[in-house]
Write a protein that holds these residues in place. Sequence first.
Motif, PDB file in Angstrom:
ATOM      1  N   GLU A 119       7.396   1.298  -2.163  1.00 28.73           N
ATOM      2  CA  GLU A 119       5.960   1.136  -1.536  1.00 28.73           C
ATOM      3  C   GLU A 119       6.096   1.843  -0.217  1.00 28.73           C
ATOM      4  OE1 GLU A 119       3.050   0.731  -3.024  1.00 28.73           O
ATOM      5  OE2 GLU A 119       3.888   0.592  -4.913  1.00 28.73           O
TER       6      GLU A 119
ATOM      7  N   PRO B 197      13.719   6.183 -11.850  1.00 29.86           N
ATOM      8  CA  PRO B 197      12.247   6.027 -11.810  1.00 29.86           C
ATOM      9  C   PRO B 197      11.754   4.675 -11.468  1.00 29.86           C
ATOM     10  CG  PRO B 197      13.084   6.497 -14.245  1.00 29.86           C
ATOM     11  CD  PRO B 197      14.216   6.738 -13.172  1.00 29.86           C
ATOM     12  N   ILE B 198      12.492   3.677 -11.945  1.00 30.33           N
ATOM     13  CA  ILE B 198      12.096   2.195 -11.623  1.00 30.33           C
ATOM     14  C   ILE B 198      12.003   1.982 -10.093  1.00 30.33           C
ATOM     15  CG2 ILE B 198      12.526  -0.209 -11.926  1.00 30.33           C
ATOM     16  CD1 ILE B 198      11.917   1.376 -14.551  1.00 30.33           C
TER      17      ILE B 198
ATOM     18  N   LEU C 248       9.379   3.789  -8.367  1.00 26.69           N
ATOM     19  CA  LEU C 248       7.859   3.273  -8.428  1.00 26.69           C
ATOM     20  C   LEU C 248       7.712   1.938  -7.755  1.00 26.69           C
ATOM     21  CD1 LEU C 248       7.273   3.900 -12.262  1.00 26.69           C
ATOM     22  CD2 LEU C 248       6.059   4.565 -10.519  1.00 26.69           C
ATOM     23  N   ARG C 249       8.911   1.151  -7.678  1.00 23.84           N
ATOM     24  CA  ARG C 249       8.753  -0.286  -6.839  1.00 23.84           C
ATOM     25  C   ARG C 249       8.902   0.413  -5.424  1.00 23.84           C
ATOM     26  NH1 ARG C 249       9.846  -5.081  -9.615  1.00 23.84           N
ATOM     27  NH2 ARG C 249      10.890  -4.514 -11.801  1.00 23.84           N
TER      28      ARG C 249
END
Lengths: 228, 417
Positions: free
Chosen positions: B417, B410-411, B414-415
């Motif tokens: 883009e 998930p990290i 989420l980072r």
Amino acid sequence: MILNLQNIYKDYYQDKLVVPVLKDVSLQVYEGEYVAIMGPSGSGKTTLMNIIGCLDRPTNGTYELDGRNILGLNDKTLSEVRLNSVGFVFQNFQLMPRQSALENVCLPLVYAGIKKKERKKRAMAALERVGLEDRAEFKPTQLSGGQKQRVAIARAMVNHPKILLADEPTGALDSKSGSQIMELFHKLNTEGVTIVMITHDARIGEEAERTLHMIDGMLSEKKEGRGV
Amino acid sequence: MLENIRLSFQGILSHKMRSFLTMLGIIIGIAAIIAIVSTIQGTNKQIEQNLIGSGDNNVDVQLYQGDYVLDFSYEPIPAGIPVIAQEVLEEIRQQEHVEDASLYRKRQDYDGVYYRDTSLSGGYVYGVDSRYFSACGLMMKKGRGFSSEDYAKSKKVCILDKNSEKVLFEGADAVGKTIELRGEPFVVVGVVTEKEAFEPVISTMDEYYTYMEQSSGAVYLPDTVWPIIYQYDEPQSLVLKAETTSDMTSVGKNAADLLNGYLSAEDSSIQYKAEDLMEQAKQIQQLSQSTNMMLIWIAGISLLVGGIGVMNIMLVSVTERTAEIGLKKAIGARKSYILGQFLTEAVVLTSIGGIAGVAAGIILSQIISRANGIPAQISIPALILSVVFSMAIGIIFGLLPSYKAANLDPIEALRHE
Ligand SMILES: Nc1ncnc2c1ncn2[C@@H]1O[C@H](COP(=O)(O)OP(=O)(O)OP(=O)(O)O)[C@@H](O)[C@H]1O
Ligand SMILES: [Mg+2]
């Protein structure tokens, strides 16, 4: 004590090169507190927040959330903690672009396996809590930045977590919408929600009852009377 | 689950062109398979109909010497071949899966049947018992059948089929007229016709002969008149009506075995044998089937390519939606939920492709059938199987991308883009 992090270390590895990001961070937060974390870019704030939000695991240290040892939990249980015990708000809102405000708020309820009718009822209640009940059917593109962030807060709060984590929630907003969001945080805090917020804005940081500083992977507390 | 399906449709609709191109491989593969299977089944049905007739399930049991049918027009009756008695016929009727049985004698008479100066050259003359027409699925078209009086008094009456009526009377009504059979006058009392008319497709010499025999005309007599114009004590042939087409082989064999028990001819190659049309049909069908299996495999490769296309697009979709997946995990979605969501999307995609392929396949098989005159036989199980199979392709080729999505950190997500 709702959050209890002790001696947290986090290293990243880049081609065998160890990059230490968090260096012996300890943090205790009590229920109902409103904590702001400030600090320069790249100092490790988001990294710490991800650990608190059970999205990431530290390289070393211990972490208890509401008395529960988080680091021993498996993947499935961790997703339950994320679902029910913490709410997460991001700088860039992270709404599903094709789904309406109401559907976005419904998402965590879907994961919780709640029936459709009940879902709608609870999501509406959450939207009311952030003052957006009249925008329920709007798509994210039809909402202003501040409204989007309020939808995101409604989504974070819909399962009634005890703690709300916010990573630069006003970072993408103008100062007026930003202060509206801050008012909302205050309101939630007075209703008993524990808030941990990262911010760059010193003025916003002042509003919190406790402000912490992250510098180069180390956390220090700045409160009247106490030194660095 | 329902929610997932709804979301999948949303996703597919938001990328209409891409989704369609992804499905195209599946559509083409399924359409090809449906078209091939329909054509094979149509051809098989055609072969069966040409050989067996349209569902009368008739089996002929005749006397053979070696591989050839004994023809008493030319040969004397060998010793040791008794006429089949009425009790034996009854016994055959009682056998399993036999619906009816009838005895008859038949010969081809090249110069024996006349109406005035017109000859029924190459026509067949049958001496039949009273159950023959119903056992063979023949119907009175006009006039009457044979009465018990016709049999009892060996009356010189006959029934024509529509071919012989056409040849002898050239379109005029035959009923009531008198024809000449081996110099004897016979009154035509009726005309019979097949219950279901069907036009066979003739593409081989064998089919041509079968067809010619059926179309060269027949004259039916009560079997009690037979000795008057041909000979006494001529052994009969047997025609059976089996309950179902699949019973034909066993019914024919059982009856032949029973009849062979009464034979005591010196020449042991003289035997009753059932003309096993079903077996012949199966052999021809197998021949065409094995070549068509190859085509199915080739169509299967197209499905495989289609499946890989689905996998590819799903992988792209996972990459595109990394942030979405990360967020969902961050707000509490389990791995299994993400897995289910992507799998559903893959399965919905291939299922739509499968259904579209079935529709395209039906249209394609109609076009093929128009082009070469063989009716396509569309089988419902094949359609259902195709859709199920395309769902399975969705699961198989969706599994890897879905697994990848479910296990995204998930990290990282989420980072992204
Ligand atoms: N996956 C990773 N691999 C290597 N290094 C990483 C990774 N993720 C973060 N870092 C590093 O960790 C450090 C801290 O990053 P973090 O995002 O926590 O900073 P931040 O305090 O939130 O900064 P900002 O205020 O700009 O958001 C940075 O130096 C970053 O380069
Ligand atoms: Mg950050």
